[in-house]
Design a protein around this motif. Structure first.
Motif, PDB file in Angstrom:
ATOM      1  N   ALA A 275       0.824  -1.208   0.000  1.00 35.09           N
ATOM      2  CA  ALA A 275       0.000   0.000   0.000  1.00 35.09           C
ATOM      3  C   ALA A 275       0.855   1.253   0.000  1.00 35.09           C
ATOM      4  O   ALA A 275       0.565   2.227  -0.720  1.00 35.09           O
ATOM      5  CB  ALA A 275      -0.946  -0.013   1.201  1.00 35.09           C
ATOM      6  N   MET A 276       1.921   1.256   0.794  1.00 35.53           N
ATOM      7  CA  MET A 276       2.808   2.422   0.836  1.00 35.53           C
ATOM      8  C   MET A 276       3.481   2.639  -0.518  1.00 35.53           C
ATOM      9  O   MET A 276       3.604   3.783  -0.984  1.00 35.53           O
ATOM     10  CB  MET A 276       3.853   2.246   1.936  1.00 35.53           C
ATOM     11  CG  MET A 276       3.286   2.327   3.342  1.00 35.53           C
ATOM     12  SD  MET A 276       4.484   1.836   4.618  1.00 35.53           S
ATOM     13  CE  MET A 276       5.643   3.212   4.568  1.00 35.53           C
ATOM     14  N   ALA A 277       3.904   1.556  -1.160  1.00 35.77           N
ATOM     15  CA  ALA A 277       4.546   1.682  -2.463  1.00 35.77           C
ATOM     16  C   ALA A 277       3.601   2.289  -3.493  1.00 35.77           C
ATOM     17  O   ALA A 277       4.033   3.028  -4.394  1.00 35.77           O
ATOM     18  CB  ALA A 277       5.034   0.320  -2.941  1.00 35.77           C
ATOM     19  N   ALA A 278       2.303   1.980  -3.370  1.00 36.96           N
ATOM     20  CA  ALA A 278       1.300   2.511  -4.291  1.00 36.96           C
ATOM     21  C   ALA A 278       0.885   3.941  -3.947  1.00 36.96           C
ATOM     22  O   ALA A 278       0.061   4.527  -4.640  1.00 36.96           O
ATOM     23  CB  ALA A 278       0.083   1.599  -4.310  1.00 36.96           C
ATOM     24  N   GLY A 279       1.425   4.482  -2.862  1.00 40.95           N
ATOM     25  CA  GLY A 279       1.168   5.874  -2.520  1.00 40.95           C
ATOM     26  C   GLY A 279      -0.086   6.112  -1.702  1.00 40.95           C
ATOM     27  O   GLY A 279      -0.552   7.258  -1.628  1.00 40.95           O
ATOM     28  N   ALA A 280      -0.616   5.073  -1.050  1.00 37.73           N
ATOM     29  CA  ALA A 280      -1.781   5.259  -0.188  1.00 37.73           C
ATOM     30  C   ALA A 280      -1.327   5.690   1.204  1.00 37.73           C
ATOM     31  O   ALA A 280      -0.319   5.195   1.721  1.00 37.73           O
ATOM     32  CB  ALA A 280      -2.588   3.964  -0.087  1.00 37.73           C
ATOM     33  N   ALA A 281      -2.071   6.613   1.814  1.00 40.78           N
ATOM     34  CA  ALA A 281      -1.831   6.951   3.221  1.00 40.78           C
ATOM     35  C   ALA A 281      -2.135   5.732   4.068  1.00 40.78           C
ATOM     36  O   ALA A 281      -3.002   4.927   3.730  1.00 40.78           O
ATOM     37  CB  ALA A 281      -2.710   8.121   3.634  1.00 40.78           C
ATOM     38  N   LEU A 282      -1.446   5.588   5.193  1.00 41.84           N
ATOM     39  CA  LEU A 282      -1.531   4.358   5.967  1.00 41.84           C
ATOM     40  C   LEU A 282      -1.880   4.617   7.429  1.00 41.84           C
ATOM     41  O   LEU A 282      -1.274   5.476   8.075  1.00 41.84           O
ATOM     42  CB  LEU A 282      -0.182   3.629   5.904  1.00 41.84           C
ATOM     43  CG  LEU A 282      -0.052   2.333   6.703  1.00 41.84           C
ATOM     44  CD1 LEU A 282      -0.893   1.230   6.082  1.00 41.84           C
ATOM     45  CD2 LEU A 282       1.408   1.902   6.792  1.00 41.84           C
ATOM     46  N   VAL A 283      -2.872   3.866   7.921  1.00 44.75           N
ATOM     47  CA  VAL A 283      -3.112   3.749   9.362  1.00 44.75           C
ATOM     48  C   VAL A 283      -2.980   2.264   9.687  1.00 44.75           C
ATOM     49  O   VAL A 283      -3.619   1.420   9.046  1.00 44.75           O
ATOM     50  CB  VAL A 283      -4.496   4.278   9.768  1.00 44.75           C
ATOM     51  CG1 VAL A 283      -4.773   3.984  11.237  1.00 44.75           C
ATOM     52  CG2 VAL A 283      -4.586   5.788   9.504  1.00 44.75           C
ATOM     53  N   ALA A 284      -2.136   1.934  10.662  1.00 52.26           N
ATOM     54  CA  ALA A 284      -1.799   0.537  10.906  1.00 52.26           C
ATOM     55  C   ALA A 284      -1.799   0.205  12.389  1.00 52.26           C
ATOM     56  O   ALA A 284      -1.321   0.993  13.212  1.00 52.26           O
ATOM     57  CB  ALA A 284      -0.415   0.224  10.323  1.00 52.26           C
ATOM     58  N   THR A 285      -2.315  -0.977  12.714  1.00 55.89           N
ATOM     59  CA  THR A 285      -2.149  -1.497  14.059  1.00 55.89           C
ATOM     60  C   THR A 285      -0.686  -1.889  14.260  1.00 55.89           C
ATOM     61  O   THR A 285       0.051  -2.119  13.306  1.00 55.89           O
ATOM     62  CB  THR A 285      -3.032  -2.734  14.284  1.00 55.89           C
ATOM     63  OG1 THR A 285      -2.699  -3.738  13.305  1.00 55.89           O
ATOM     64  CG2 THR A 285      -4.506  -2.381  14.166  1.00 55.89           C
TER      65      THR A 285
ATOM     66  N   ALA B  93      -0.248  13.494   0.617  1.00 56.37           N
ATOM     67  CA  ALA B  93       1.113  13.849   1.030  1.00 56.37           C
ATOM     68  C   ALA B  93       1.731  12.745   1.870  1.00 56.37           C
ATOM     69  O   ALA B  93       2.910  12.407   1.708  1.00 56.37           O
ATOM     70  CB  ALA B  93       1.094  15.167   1.796  1.00 56.37           C
ATOM     71  N   MET B  94       0.942  12.157   2.775  1.00 57.33           N
ATOM     72  CA  MET B  94       1.448  11.036   3.570  1.00 57.33           C
ATOM     73  C   MET B  94       1.776   9.856   2.669  1.00 57.33           C
ATOM     74  O   MET B  94       2.803   9.177   2.852  1.00 57.33           O
ATOM     75  CB  MET B  94       0.425  10.631   4.628  1.00 57.33           C
ATOM     76  CG  MET B  94       0.855   9.419   5.448  1.00 57.33           C
ATOM     77  SD  MET B  94      -0.353   8.936   6.695  1.00 57.33           S
ATOM     78  CE  MET B  94      -0.085  10.238   7.918  1.00 57.33           C
ATOM     79  N   GLY B  95       0.920   9.597   1.686  1.00 56.20           N
ATOM     80  CA  GLY B  95       1.166   8.497   0.761  1.00 56.20           C
ATOM     81  C   GLY B  95       2.464   8.666  -0.012  1.00 56.20           C
ATOM     82  O   GLY B  95       3.200   7.705  -0.231  1.00 56.20           O
ATOM     83  N   ALA B  96       2.764   9.903  -0.414  1.00 51.14           N
ATOM     84  CA  ALA B  96       4.014  10.166  -1.131  1.00 51.14           C
ATOM     85  C   ALA B  96       5.226   9.912  -0.237  1.00 51.14           C
ATOM     86  O   ALA B  96       6.234   9.342  -0.670  1.00 51.14           O
ATOM     87  CB  ALA B  96       4.017  11.600  -1.652  1.00 51.14           C
ATOM     88  N   ARG B  97       5.122  10.322   1.030  1.00 52.86           N
ATOM     89  CA  ARG B  97       6.229  10.055   1.968  1.00 52.86           C
ATOM     90  C   ARG B  97       6.374   8.558   2.223  1.00 52.86           C
ATOM     91  O   ARG B  97       7.495   8.035   2.358  1.00 52.86           O
ATOM     92  CB  ARG B  97       5.996  10.801   3.280  1.00 52.86           C
ATOM     93  CG  ARG B  97       6.034  12.322   3.145  1.00 52.86           C
ATOM     94  CD  ARG B  97       6.079  12.998   4.499  1.00 52.86           C
ATOM     95  NE  ARG B  97       4.884  12.747   5.307  1.00 52.86           N
ATOM     96  CZ  ARG B  97       3.794  13.504   5.317  1.00 52.86           C
ATOM     97  NH1 ARG B  97       3.721  14.573   4.533  1.00 52.86           N
ATOM     98  NH2 ARG B  97       2.771  13.218   6.108  1.00 52.86           N
ATOM     99  N   GLY B  98       5.253   7.843   2.287  1.00 53.11           N
ATOM    100  CA  GLY B  98       5.301   6.408   2.495  1.00 53.11           C
ATOM    101  C   GLY B  98       5.979   5.687   1.345  1.00 53.11           C
ATOM    102  O   GLY B  98       6.788   4.771   1.547  1.00 53.11           O
ATOM    103  N   ARG B  99       5.663   6.101   0.126  1.00 50.16           N
ATOM    104  CA  ARG B  99       6.313   5.463  -1.026  1.00 50.16           C
ATOM    105  C   ARG B  99       7.827   5.692  -0.988  1.00 50.16           C
ATOM    106  O   ARG B  99       8.605   4.779  -1.258  1.00 50.16           O
ATOM    107  CB  ARG B  99       5.742   5.987  -2.339  1.00 50.16           C
ATOM    108  CG  ARG B  99       6.480   5.426  -3.551  1.00 50.16           C
ATOM    109  CD  ARG B  99       5.787   5.672  -4.856  1.00 50.16           C
ATOM    110  NE  ARG B  99       6.632   5.300  -5.981  1.00 50.16           N
ATOM    111  CZ  ARG B  99       6.809   4.045  -6.423  1.00 50.16           C
ATOM    112  NH1 ARG B  99       6.187   3.044  -5.832  1.00 50.16           N
ATOM    113  NH2 ARG B  99       7.594   3.800  -7.457  1.00 50.16           N
TER     114      ARG B  99
END
Length: 352
Positions: A270-280, A322-328
């Protein structure tokens, strides 16, 4: 297929890794194995033994394996499951010149048979520091990687979502088998609370529903119907891998809701695809996520905390983007397939 003695061109030493996949069904272990094996085959004359062989690596059958008995140069036998370790131990006892490697992703205390087998390995790889802490023997941590070219942001995320015909303008997703261990019920509970407040979003659950989980899935559908959200919380069932990859590209936000994981590959997909992430805080989430920067971490088994963390991203898709871009970028820097393959290769070279 005639298997020649391979040359590791980086070290000049003779190696032949045998990548094993002795399992009757496709699983997360199979998926991670399939992704990194072709990268290893670029460095060594590696061969795949078992089902679900990917492109880019030679396949080995039982007859090929028999011809390698009593060979003078070592073979790397890379196992990821108990049965693969058992076969490796037996073959070595019968005269195959094997160096045994085991990769462990489990974040739990191992059974006595697993501990016995682990002690007979020549090298141990753990996919996270947490997994390593349960091994009780020395290990090398090599985290999983993802193919950032395959799992890549779309040219136009809005258009990618629009092609689904679903209501709204954005998607929030939760992928993996529909079951309590994956926390699918936590996702549904959070969506039933949040979606009435954010009409631009549709929630999508992508994953297999096994027969023994039919009752669990039916209860989720009842909750969705009771909330009047049948059109906005979609359960797709199992999809071909190419379609799953396309669904990642349609997401603005990804929710990783697992209660227990070995690693949790969907995190980095998901991060590679640029999605913002909320994770346990399950699996490798605390290793992968820079909390508050490339994602948001929440306690395990807490639907309220999940909803609270998701709210600001649903409220502000630009913030999510913006979070998704940082995650990627974090995936590119830390969790690429090339980095994983290089880590595994370094372990192989210690055994020659």
């Amino acid at each position: 297929m005639e298997l020649r003695v391979p040359i590791d061109h980086q070290s000049g030493q003779k190696l032949q890794p045998i990548v094993t996949n002795l399992h009757w069904r496709y699983s997360g272990v199979t998926a991670t194995n399939r992704m990194v094996a072709p990268r290893l085959a670029r460095m060594f004359r590696a061969a795949w033994l078992g089902s679900d062989a990917p492109d880019g690596i030679e396949r080995m059958g039982a007859a090929d394996l028999l011809r390698l008995w009593r060979r003078s140069t070592p073979l790397i036998w890379h196992a990821r499951r108990n049965n693969e370790m058992i076969v490796g131990v037996l073959l070595k006892a019968l005269g195959w010149p094997l160096k045994l490697v085991f990769t462990s992703a489990a974040q739990r205390h191992h059974t006595w048979i697993t501990r016995w087998l682990i002690r007979r390995m020549d090298a141990i790889i753990a996919t996270s520091t947490v997994s390593a802490s349960y091994l009780k023997v020395p290990s090398v941590v090599v985290t999983h990687g993802v193919d950032a070219e395959t799992y890549a942001p779309p040219a136009d995320r809005a258009a990618a979502f629009a092609e689904t015909g679903l209501p709204g303008r954005h998607a929030i997703g939760c992928f993996g088998r529909v079951r309590a261990q994956k926390g699918t019920d936590l996702f549904v509970a959070a969506m039933c609370r949040l979606l009435p407040l954010y009409p631009d979003f549709t929630a999508v659950i992508v994953g297999e529903i096994k027969p023994d989980q039919a009752g669990f899935a039916d209860e989720l559908r009842r909750q969705i119907a009771a909330a009047g959200l049948q059109s906005r919380i979609v359960i797709t069932g199992e999809l071909p891998i190419a379609e799953v990859q396309r669904w990642y590209q349609r997401l603005t936000i990804y929710a990783f809701t697992s209660r227990n994981e070995g690693f949790g590959l969907t995190l980095i997909e998901a991060m590679a695809a640029g999605a913002a992430l909320v994770a346990t805080r399950a699996g490798a989430a605390e290793l992968v996520v820079d909390d508050g920067v490339t994602g948001v971490l929440v306690p395990i088994d807490d639907a309220d905390a999940l909803a609270v963390a998701l709210g600001p991203l649903l409220c502000d898709p630009a913030k999510a983007a913006a979070m998704g871009a940082r995650g990627r970028q974090r995936v590119l820097d830390k969790f690429s397939l090339d980095a994983e393959a290089a880590g595994i290769a370094a372990v192989y070279r210690t055994l020659t």
